[in-house]
Design a protein around this motif. Structure first.
Motif, PDB file in Angstrom:
ATOM      1  N   ILE A   1      40.339  38.258  49.496  1.00  0.00           N
ATOM      2  CA  ILE A   1      40.022  39.751  50.065  1.00  0.00           C
ATOM      3  C   ILE A   1      38.577  39.493  48.959  1.00  0.00           C
ATOM      4  O   ILE A   1      37.925  40.215  49.375  1.00  0.00           O
ATOM      5  N   SER A   2      39.265  39.391  47.655  1.00  0.00           N
ATOM      6  CA  SER A   2      38.206  39.434  46.493  1.00  0.00           C
ATOM      7  C   SER A   2      36.650  38.779  46.840  1.00  0.00           C
ATOM      8  O   SER A   2      36.494  37.440  47.123  1.00  0.00           O
ATOM      9  N   THR A   3      35.542  39.294  46.508  1.00  0.00           N
ATOM     10  CA  THR A   3      34.284  39.425  46.477  1.00  0.00           C
ATOM     11  C   THR A   3      33.817  37.639  44.913  1.00  0.00           C
ATOM     12  O   THR A   3      33.404  37.630  45.606  1.00  0.00           O
TER      13      THR A   3
ATOM     14  N   VAL B   1      30.652  41.627  55.568  1.00  0.00           N
ATOM     15  CA  VAL B   1      30.377  42.553  54.990  1.00  0.00           C
ATOM     16  C   VAL B   1      29.131  43.407  55.232  1.00  0.00           C
ATOM     17  O   VAL B   1      28.632  44.688  55.152  1.00  0.00           O
TER      18      VAL B   1
ATOM     19  N   GLY C   1      37.702  45.611  53.333  1.00  0.00           N
ATOM     20  CA  GLY C   1      37.132  43.696  52.684  1.00  0.00           C
ATOM     21  C   GLY C   1      37.297  42.994  53.938  1.00  0.00           C
ATOM     22  O   GLY C   1      37.994  43.579  55.368  1.00  0.00           O
TER      23      GLY C   1
ATOM     24  N   TYR D   1      40.811  46.090  57.744  1.00  0.00           N
ATOM     25  CA  TYR D   1      40.305  44.747  57.023  1.00  0.00           C
ATOM     26  C   TYR D   1      40.559  43.915  58.698  1.00  0.00           C
ATOM     27  O   TYR D   1      41.470  43.475  59.485  1.00  0.00           O
TER      28      TYR D   1
ATOM     29  N   PRO E   1      36.372  43.958  43.657  1.00  0.00           N
ATOM     30  CA  PRO E   1      36.448  42.191  43.785  1.00  0.00           C
ATOM     31  C   PRO E   1      36.640  41.773  42.569  1.00  0.00           C
ATOM     32  O   PRO E   1      36.209  41.024  41.433  1.00  0.00           O
TER      33      PRO E   1
ATOM     34  N   GLN F   1      32.977  35.501  55.079  1.00  0.00           N
ATOM     35  CA  GLN F   1      33.089  36.971  54.871  1.00  0.00           C
ATOM     36  C   GLN F   1      31.830  37.023  53.895  1.00  0.00           C
ATOM     37  O   GLN F   1      32.023  39.376  54.648  1.00  0.00           O
TER      38      GLN F   1
ATOM     39  N   PHE G   1      35.310  49.172  49.814  1.00  0.00           N
ATOM     40  CA  PHE G   1      35.005  48.052  49.854  1.00  0.00           C
ATOM     41  C   PHE G   1      36.105  47.390  48.966  1.00  0.00           C
ATOM     42  O   PHE G   1      35.649  48.219  47.379  1.00  0.00           O
TER      43      PHE G   1
ATOM     44  N   GLU H   1      39.483  51.390  52.152  1.00  0.00           N
ATOM     45  CA  GLU H   1      39.703  50.690  51.852  1.00  0.00           C
ATOM     46  C   GLU H   1      39.436  50.298  52.864  1.00  0.00           C
ATOM     47  O   GLU H   1      40.049  49.943  54.002  1.00  0.00           O
TER      48      GLU H   1
END
Length: 896
Positions: free
Chosen positions: A791-793, A758, A741, A698, A779, A754, A776, A739
């Motif tokens: 982290i989630s989009t 990405v 993000g 990350y 999300p 963010q 990624f 993995e």
């Protein structure tokens, strides 16, 4: 049965509660309280001197025999059966609203837990649940007062209260009474406005969050709108693991010093942000100067939502001893030891404040990099041309214009904007912008007991929601004011059609008289084009989603697959333990590529079981992996010898069924260079049983083309290569970034940072031949939550950014371009992608006007690119990536 007393009497003595069971009078307990109490009993004999006592009635029961005797309710049922009773009391008209502790007094044959559910409301047809708890009697046929694990809230309009009791007993239950003890008001008390003394106010409203994100972790431009107050939920108390906190009032000391954190955690690696807020009243427009000295390294701020411009203060009224730049021993949020170069504290700064007539909102954002147990402080000082001007101002920390009674409930609610059925909040161009705006009870401060988590009670009330639809640049597009019942949901049609990009809905809540109640963080949605071209080249694409336990119930079909389809990301390289055939069939029908996983069961797997899993998965996938992040799970990885043996067994099982096309990546790695375990595995030949290294990262810093997403030499592929080098060997295997993000906490403008990250991470991996995939992290945060995940989009602009880079870059041949110093630029097929860290810079591109070139920004908004007067095409290179390509190619790549 009627109420014995009307009114509430305060008692400050030891009040003994007497009841009679059978012929024997027993003293069951005593209370010492100066608070109002309400006794909920049965029959006229339940009267207790000094306490407001109410006799209740039995609404329903399934006992074989029920009667009230000597102020106790007796319920008899043969055997040891479950029995349910519903009780109701009429509350006093002059009810003191607020929180109440609940005490129960009951006994039964044997010892058995009873479930208590409490409801209240304006009338018997409109009751809502206020609390639920479980208790056991002290002993068989022995009773004593017990305080419940739950508190309840009663409002001024409540007239009835009900309690349902459900549980088993041996032959009989005896319910003696319940006691409600007042413990405090829900109402937010207004703060007294104070004058400035020596340029300092008495107090500030402060909170602390981890990372650089500040309030923008909630969503873009949050800091422009929020009106916080004492006790309002803040963001987080730590960088990793989102720990909700609250805004608090912090008094100034003699020199104006305000403490944000007395003893900080370790922020040397993750950094942190202090937030300070103040309401300022002025009888007229005026100009002030704000001087800030702090122990951190950067100061930002807003006045009435507008960004302040800070500059160095040559003659500061206060100075704080600064931290010097140095290399220190530190660790990251997972405990890994590392060296960190700290940043020097900022020299004092100042900014001009254009104060408006009436109340003004001042927000400061103070970035810091403190080591453990250091003090995070700042000294804010106000000055004016005439010192007498400061005496005209008034300051407070709570919103002086808010309806504080309703705000006390409204701030417990979580806002949520939903577009469409799958909750991913992804639209297509041309769709009408219609949303569901929800204010739901889902408070991060809710208490837990052994049974379940109950959200705090929020009474229903009518209100008006002002909803403002803004684009990615913060420009308002449409505004709607709708009346709704809170908590609740309302449908809103903004009267516009969606265009590609990202949009946010900011929400403000008002009472029916137009007074502000509360302001919520914005929530938004992405608008993306089609994926037909991506589907055709899906086997060449590097982008993937990493969704662990994809087989975990209906979420696979309702959330993950629709999101992947709309993004054009058709590969999941997260683990799917046991690889259920039902999931595999669904994925095959929709064209998704899955990865099978042995997960943690291979400790017990024998050769036959391993082969059975591979045989089941082989018709649907050729990709297999093992335990997630094995190198940092010491209890699972065990000794190098045991892990290599397990890897060899899984590898041989995979190759038995598809030796030429199968790919086995083993256990994924995070920091393989941190200890000797991975080196010992290499010595035992683990790379003979691996087709590719699955590594995770990350990144904290933006990667470059042909660079790395790693944060240190021990992490990701750098850690693998480091160990090979130490052993005098050369790695010949490719990598998966299995993995990853972009953590919004790392960026000052969190969600825009963010989105940019990405895109840069995808470009970095796409520029390296030795990396096959970038996965990624899914999300997943698509449900209402007051605890935003960094982290989630989902619901954030990174969704639009992922689609755009996936559509225009992923899966095409790479060629680096040299078009200027410090410019990151490359061709991916017919798409030019470029960006520049630091100050923006104009760059010239050799384009053909006949191609009708277009420029697409990071979230997918297209504009026609025109040559200047000299016939030259120029593009502004900034930290936000852009894409340039012929219009015909753009149209083809984004077709539905």
């Amino acid at each position: 049965m009627s109420s014995l007393y009307k009114g509430i009497f305060v008692f400050s003595l030891l009040a003994f509660i007497h009841f009679t069971v059978g012929a024997e009078e027993i003293v069951f307990g005593k209370f010492h309280s100066s608070a109002p109490c309400i006794l909920l009993g049965f029959g006229n004999e339940s009267k207790v001197e000094g306490i407001n006592s109410i006799a209740g009635e039995v609404i329903s029961h399934d006992a074989e025999n029920m009667y009230v005797s000597n102020s106790a309710l007796h319920l008899r049922k043969k055997g040891h059966a479950t029995q349910t009773t519903l009780l109701r009391w009429k509350l006093p008209e002059k009810l003191k609203a607020g929180k109440y502790a609940v005490y129960s007094l009951f006994t039964l044959g044997g010892v058995s837990p009873q479930n208590f559910s409490i409801s209240a409301g304006t009338d018997v047809g409109h009751l809502s649940q206020r609390g639920e708890f479980k208790q056991k009697n002290i002993a068989s046929w022995k009773a004593d007062w017990q305080k419940s694990s739950e508190e309840i809230v009663l409002t001024p309009n409540d007239r009835f209260i009900q309690i349902e009791i459900k549980g088993s007993a041996s032959l009989q239950k005896v319910i003696n009474a319940f006691l409600l003890e007042y413990i405090g008001s829900e109402l937010i008390q207004p703060e007294i406005a104070t004058i400035l003394k020596n340029g300092h106010t008495d107090a500030w409203l402060v909170t602390l969050s981890g990372g650089m994100c500040g309030l923008s972790l909630w969503g873009i431009d949050t800091e422009k709108y929020l009106r916080p107050g004492v006790g309002d939920p803040s963001l987080q108390g730590a960088f990793d693991g989102i720990k909700p906190g609250k805004w608090r009032k912090e008094s100034s000391v003699t020199d104006g010093r305000v403490v944000i954190d007395q003893r900080t955690a370790n922020y040397s690696w993750s950094l942190g942000t202090g937030l300070a807020h103040l309401y300022i009243y002025s009888p007229e427009k005026m100009e002030l100067r704000l001087h800030v000295a702090q122990s951190g390294f950067n100061t930002e701020g807003r006045l009435n939502g507008e960004v302040l411009k800070f500059e160095r203060d040559q003659s500061p009224p206060a100075i704080i001893n600064t931290n010097k730049e140095q290399m220190i021993d530190s660790e990251n949020e997972q405990g890994t030891k590392l060296k960190v170069k700290t940043t020097s504290s900022q020299h004092p700064v100042k900014a001009m404040l254009l104060i408006q007539k009436g109340w003004n909102r001042l927000l400061l954002r103070l970035h810091m990099q403190h080591n453990k147990d250091e003090c995070f402080v700042f000294i804010p000082t106000f000055s004016a041309e005439k010192s007498s001007t400061l005496l005209e101002l008034r300051c407070t920390v709570n919103d002086p214009e808010a309806d504080n009674e309703l705000k006390s409930y409204a701030r417990k609610l979580n806002r949520f904007v939903q577009c469409g059925e799958d909750m991913n909040n992804i639209m297509h161009p041309g769709d009408p912008v219609k949303v569901q705006f929800q204010l739901l009870s889902n408070n991060p401060d809710q208490k837990k007991n052994s049974n379940k988590t109950n959200p705090p009670y929020v009474p229903e009330f009518p209100a008006r929601a002002k909803l403002t639809l803004c684009d990615y640049d913060g420009i308002a597009i449409s505004e709607k004011t709708v009346q709704m019942t809170i908590p609740g949901t309302v449908e809103v049609d903004f009267g516009v059609n969606a265009q590609a990009g990202y949009y946010v809905v900011h929400s403000e809540l008002y009472n029916l008289e137009g007074k502000i109640i509360h302001v919520y963080p914005g929530d938004g949605f992405s608008v993306v084009r089609g994926t037909a071209a991506q589907y055709k080249r899906k086997d060449m694409k590097k982008m993937a989603v990493t969704y662990y336990f994809l087989a975990g119930g209906a979420s696979s079909y309702k959330f993950a697959f629709p999101w992947m389809r709309k993004m054009g990301i058709y590969r999941n390289i997260g683990s799917n333990p046991s690889f259920p055939v039902e999931l595999a069939e669904k994925a095959k029908d929709e064209g998704f590529i899955l990865t099978a996983d042995f997960w943690d069961k291979h400790n017990a797997y024998d050769t036959t079981q391993r082969e059975e899993l591979v045989k089941r998965a082989a018709p649907y996938t050729r990709f297999f992996k093992s335990f997630n992040e094995i190198d940092i799970h010491k209890t699972v990885r065990m000794t190098p010898k045991k892990w290599v043996a397990r890897t060899k067994g899984e590898f041989e099982a995979v190759k038995k069924y598809d030796p030429e096309n199968s790919v086995y990546v083993g256990g994924s790695l995070v920091r393989p260079g941190s200890d000797s375990w991975f080196a010992e595995c290499l010595k035992l030949g683990i790379d003979q049983y691996i087709d590719a290294w699955d590594v995770h990262a990350y990144p904290k810093r933006p990667p470059s083309l042909e660079g790395t997403c790693s944060n240190s030499s021990n992490e990701t592929e750098l850690g693998v290569l480091k160990i090979y080098n130490e052993l005098g060997r050369k790695n010949t295997l490719p990598f998966w970034l299995g993995e990853t993000g972009a953590r919004a906490c790392h960026g000052s403008d969190a969600r825009r940072w963010q989105a940019d990250m990405v895109a840069k991470m995808t470009a970095c991996i796409s520029s390296r031949e030795d990396f096959h995939y970038i996965g990624f992290l899914w999300p997943w945060r698509c449900i209402p939550s007051n605890r935003p995940n960094d982290i989630s989009t989902s619901h954030n602009p990174a969704d639009a950014a992922l689609y755009t880079v996936s559509a225009l870059v992923d899966g095409f041949p790479y060629k680096k371009l040299d078009i200027g110093d410090n410019i990151q630029a490359a061709e991916f097929g017919k798409t030019i992608m470029l960006w520049k860290e630091g100050n923006p810079q104009k760059v010239r591109l050799n384009l053909k006007a006949s191609d009708q070139p277009v420029l697409v920004d990071v979230i997918g908004r297209k504009t026609d690119l025109k040559a200047n007067a000299a016939g030259v095409f120029e593009v502004n290179a900034s930290s936000s990536p852009v894409y340039i390509l012929p219009y015909a190619e753009f149209k083809r790549l984004t077709a539905m």
